[in-house]
Design a protein around this motif. Structure first.
Motif, PDB file in Angstrom:
ATOM      1  N   SER A   7      -5.182   1.670   1.233  1.00  0.00           N
ATOM      2  CA  SER A   7      -4.944   2.089   2.605  1.00  0.00           C
ATOM      3  C   SER A   7      -3.449   2.049   2.876  1.00  0.00           C
ATOM      4  N   GLY A   8      -3.043   2.676   3.979  1.00  0.00           N
ATOM      5  CA  GLY A   8      -1.649   2.614   4.382  1.00  0.00           C
ATOM      6  C   GLY A   8      -0.846   3.878   4.121  1.00  0.00           C
ATOM      7  N   GLY A   9      -1.447   4.849   3.455  1.00  0.00           N
ATOM      8  CA  GLY A   9      -0.724   6.092   3.202  1.00  0.00           C
ATOM      9  C   GLY A   9      -0.580   6.923   4.470  1.00  0.00           C
ATOM     10  N   GLY A  10       0.194   8.006   4.368  1.00  0.00           N
ATOM     11  CA  GLY A  10       0.374   8.868   5.523  1.00  0.00           C
ATOM     12  C   GLY A  10       1.608   9.729   5.386  1.00  0.00           C
ATOM     13  N   LEU A  11       1.992  10.324   6.509  1.00  0.00           N
ATOM     14  CA  LEU A  11       3.171  11.190   6.574  1.00  0.00           C
ATOM     15  C   LEU A  11       4.331  10.402   7.171  1.00  0.00           C
ATOM     16  N   VAL A  12       5.466  10.450   6.503  1.00  0.00           N
ATOM     17  CA  VAL A  12       6.640   9.721   6.977  1.00  0.00           C
ATOM     18  C   VAL A  12       7.881  10.564   6.723  1.00  0.00           C
ATOM     19  N   GLN A  13       8.874  10.398   7.562  1.00  0.00           N
ATOM     20  CA  GLN A  13      10.127  11.135   7.395  1.00  0.00           C
ATOM     21  C   GLN A  13      10.973  10.496   6.294  1.00  0.00           C
ATOM     22  N   PRO A  14      11.846  11.276   5.678  1.00  0.00           N
ATOM     23  CA  PRO A  14      12.761  10.702   4.687  1.00  0.00           C
ATOM     24  C   PRO A  14      13.543   9.536   5.282  1.00  0.00           C
ATOM     25  N   GLY A  15      13.673   8.479   4.485  1.00  0.00           N
ATOM     26  CA  GLY A  15      14.327   7.263   4.947  1.00  0.00           C
ATOM     27  C   GLY A  15      13.384   6.278   5.600  1.00  0.00           C
ATOM     28  N   GLY A  16      12.159   6.690   5.848  1.00  0.00           N
ATOM     29  CA  GLY A  16      11.185   5.817   6.485  1.00  0.00           C
ATOM     30  C   GLY A  16      10.520   4.851   5.523  1.00  0.00           C
ATOM     31  N   SER A  17       9.571   4.092   6.056  1.00  0.00           N
ATOM     32  CA  SER A  17       8.879   3.062   5.274  1.00  0.00           C
ATOM     33  C   SER A  17       7.371   3.160   5.456  1.00  0.00           C
ATOM     34  N   LEU A  18       6.670   2.739   4.427  1.00  0.00           N
ATOM     35  CA  LEU A  18       5.223   2.584   4.473  1.00  0.00           C
ATOM     36  C   LEU A  18       4.852   1.351   3.661  1.00  0.00           C
ATOM     37  N   ARG A  19       3.728   0.754   4.008  1.00  0.00           N
ATOM     38  CA  ARG A  19       3.201  -0.361   3.230  1.00  0.00           C
ATOM     39  C   ARG A  19       1.776  -0.033   2.806  1.00  0.00           C
ATOM     40  N   ASN A  84      10.292   1.411   0.997  1.00  0.00           N
ATOM     41  CA  ASN A  84      11.384   1.646   1.947  1.00  0.00           C
ATOM     42  C   ASN A  84      12.260   2.792   1.459  1.00  0.00           C
ATOM     43  N   SER A  85      13.079   3.308   2.352  1.00  0.00           N
ATOM     44  CA  SER A  85      14.005   4.402   2.011  1.00  0.00           C
ATOM     45  C   SER A  85      13.296   5.513   1.270  1.00  0.00           C
ATOM     46  N   LEU A  86      12.188   5.942   1.809  1.00  0.00           N
ATOM     47  CA  LEU A  86      11.364   6.945   1.130  1.00  0.00           C
ATOM     48  C   LEU A  86      12.076   8.283   1.030  1.00  0.00           C
ATOM     49  N   LYS A  87      11.814   8.958  -0.088  1.00  0.00           N
ATOM     50  CA  LYS A  87      12.416  10.255  -0.375  1.00  0.00           C
ATOM     51  C   LYS A  87      11.311  11.306  -0.542  1.00  0.00           C
ATOM     52  N   PRO A  88      11.638  12.566  -0.347  1.00  0.00           N
ATOM     53  CA  PRO A  88      10.617  13.608  -0.559  1.00  0.00           C
ATOM     54  C   PRO A  88       9.984  13.551  -1.946  1.00  0.00           C
ATOM     55  N   ASN A 114     -10.708  -2.369 -16.702  1.00  0.00           N
ATOM     56  CA  ASN A 114      -9.727  -1.454 -16.119  1.00  0.00           C
ATOM     57  C   ASN A 114     -10.387  -0.700 -14.976  1.00  0.00           C
ATOM     58  N   TYR A 115      -9.903  -0.912 -13.753  1.00  0.00           N
ATOM     59  CA  TYR A 115     -10.503  -0.298 -12.575  1.00  0.00           C
ATOM     60  C   TYR A 115      -9.458   0.471 -11.786  1.00  0.00           C
ATOM     61  N   TRP A 116      -9.917   1.540 -11.105  1.00  0.00           N
ATOM     62  CA  TRP A 116      -9.033   2.400 -10.314  1.00  0.00           C
ATOM     63  C   TRP A 116      -9.579   2.555  -8.897  1.00  0.00           C
ATOM     64  N   GLY A 117      -8.646   2.665  -7.958  1.00  0.00           N
ATOM     65  CA  GLY A 117      -9.010   3.031  -6.607  1.00  0.00           C
ATOM     66  C   GLY A 117      -9.102   4.535  -6.466  1.00  0.00           C
ATOM     67  N   GLN A 118      -9.449   4.984  -5.259  1.00  0.00           N
ATOM     68  CA  GLN A 118      -9.646   6.411  -5.036  1.00  0.00           C
ATOM     69  C   GLN A 118      -8.340   7.127  -4.704  1.00  0.00           C
ATOM     70  N   GLY A 119      -7.297   6.370  -4.420  1.00  0.00           N
ATOM     71  CA  GLY A 119      -5.997   6.947  -4.122  1.00  0.00           C
ATOM     72  C   GLY A 119      -5.754   7.130  -2.633  1.00  0.00           C
ATOM     73  N   THR A 120      -4.490   7.076  -2.267  1.00  0.00           N
ATOM     74  CA  THR A 120      -4.080   7.325  -0.885  1.00  0.00           C
ATOM     75  C   THR A 120      -2.857   8.238  -0.898  1.00  0.00           C
ATOM     76  N   GLN A 121      -2.864   9.240  -0.026  1.00  0.00           N
ATOM     77  CA  GLN A 121      -1.799  10.241  -0.020  1.00  0.00           C
ATOM     78  C   GLN A 121      -0.584   9.714   0.735  1.00  0.00           C
ATOM     79  N   VAL A 122       0.572   9.865   0.112  1.00  0.00           N
ATOM     80  CA  VAL A 122       1.850   9.582   0.764  1.00  0.00           C
ATOM     81  C   VAL A 122       2.658  10.878   0.757  1.00  0.00           C
ATOM     82  N   THR A 123       3.050  11.306   1.937  1.00  0.00           N
ATOM     83  CA  THR A 123       3.843  12.527   2.074  1.00  0.00           C
ATOM     84  C   THR A 123       5.131  12.203   2.818  1.00  0.00           C
ATOM     85  N   VAL A 124       6.249  12.509   2.167  1.00  0.00           N
ATOM     86  CA  VAL A 124       7.558  12.253   2.750  1.00  0.00           C
ATOM     87  C   VAL A 124       8.195  13.606   3.063  1.00  0.00           C
ATOM     88  N   SER A 125       8.302  13.897   4.349  1.00  0.00           N
ATOM     89  CA  SER A 125       8.784  15.221   4.763  1.00  0.00           C
ATOM     90  C   SER A 125       9.308  15.154   6.189  1.00  0.00           C
TER      91      SER A 125
END
Length: 126
Positions: A7-19, A84-88, A114-125
């Motif tokens: 969890s925690g993915g999403g759309l963020v502007q360049p230079g922003g942060s996500l956790r 932090n300091s996210l880039k495109p 060995n286990y995997w999650g389903q993934g979360t999208q991170v978009t920096v734009s």
């Protein structure tokens, strides 16, 4: 049934942060090394960061070093990725991975896991 839920993915502007967070429903969470991978469109999946079972050892890819930090809370069965300091070019689907080499505890054998999650999208734009 083992589950890793990111969890925690999403759309963020360049230079922003996500956790990002990854909650693991796995027995003996503290026997697993935990990893974050990412995969951008048209590219291979790449290892972003890894953290050892106790949390004392971490490794970050050169592309994110100094900007991303992996951590874990074994009491909560959760691993985090502070970005932090996210880039495109950080735009990707981020995957949580739990990995354990085979080992013996006394006479009991515990196989490789060995286990995997389903993934979360991170978009920096912008």
């Amino acid at each position: 049934q083992v589950q890793l839920v990111e969890s925690g993915g999403g759309l963020v502007q360049p230079g922003g942060s996500l956790r990002l967070s990854c909650a693991a429903s796995v027995i003996y969470f503290n026997t697993y090394d935990m990893n974050w991978y990412r995969q951008a469109p048209g590219k291979e999946r790449e290892l972003v960061a890894t953290i050892g079972r106790t949390g004392d050892s971490t490794v970050h890819a050169d592309s994110v070093k100094g900007r991303f930090t992996i951590s874990r809370d074994n009491a909560k069965n959760t691993v985090y990725l502070q970005m932090n300091s996210l880039k495109p070019e950080d735009t990707a689907v981020y995957y949580c991975n739990a990995a354990r080499d085979p080992y013996y505890s006394g006479r009991d054998y515990y196989p490789k896991k060995n286990y995997w999650g389903q993934g979360t999208q991170v978009t920096v734009s912008s």
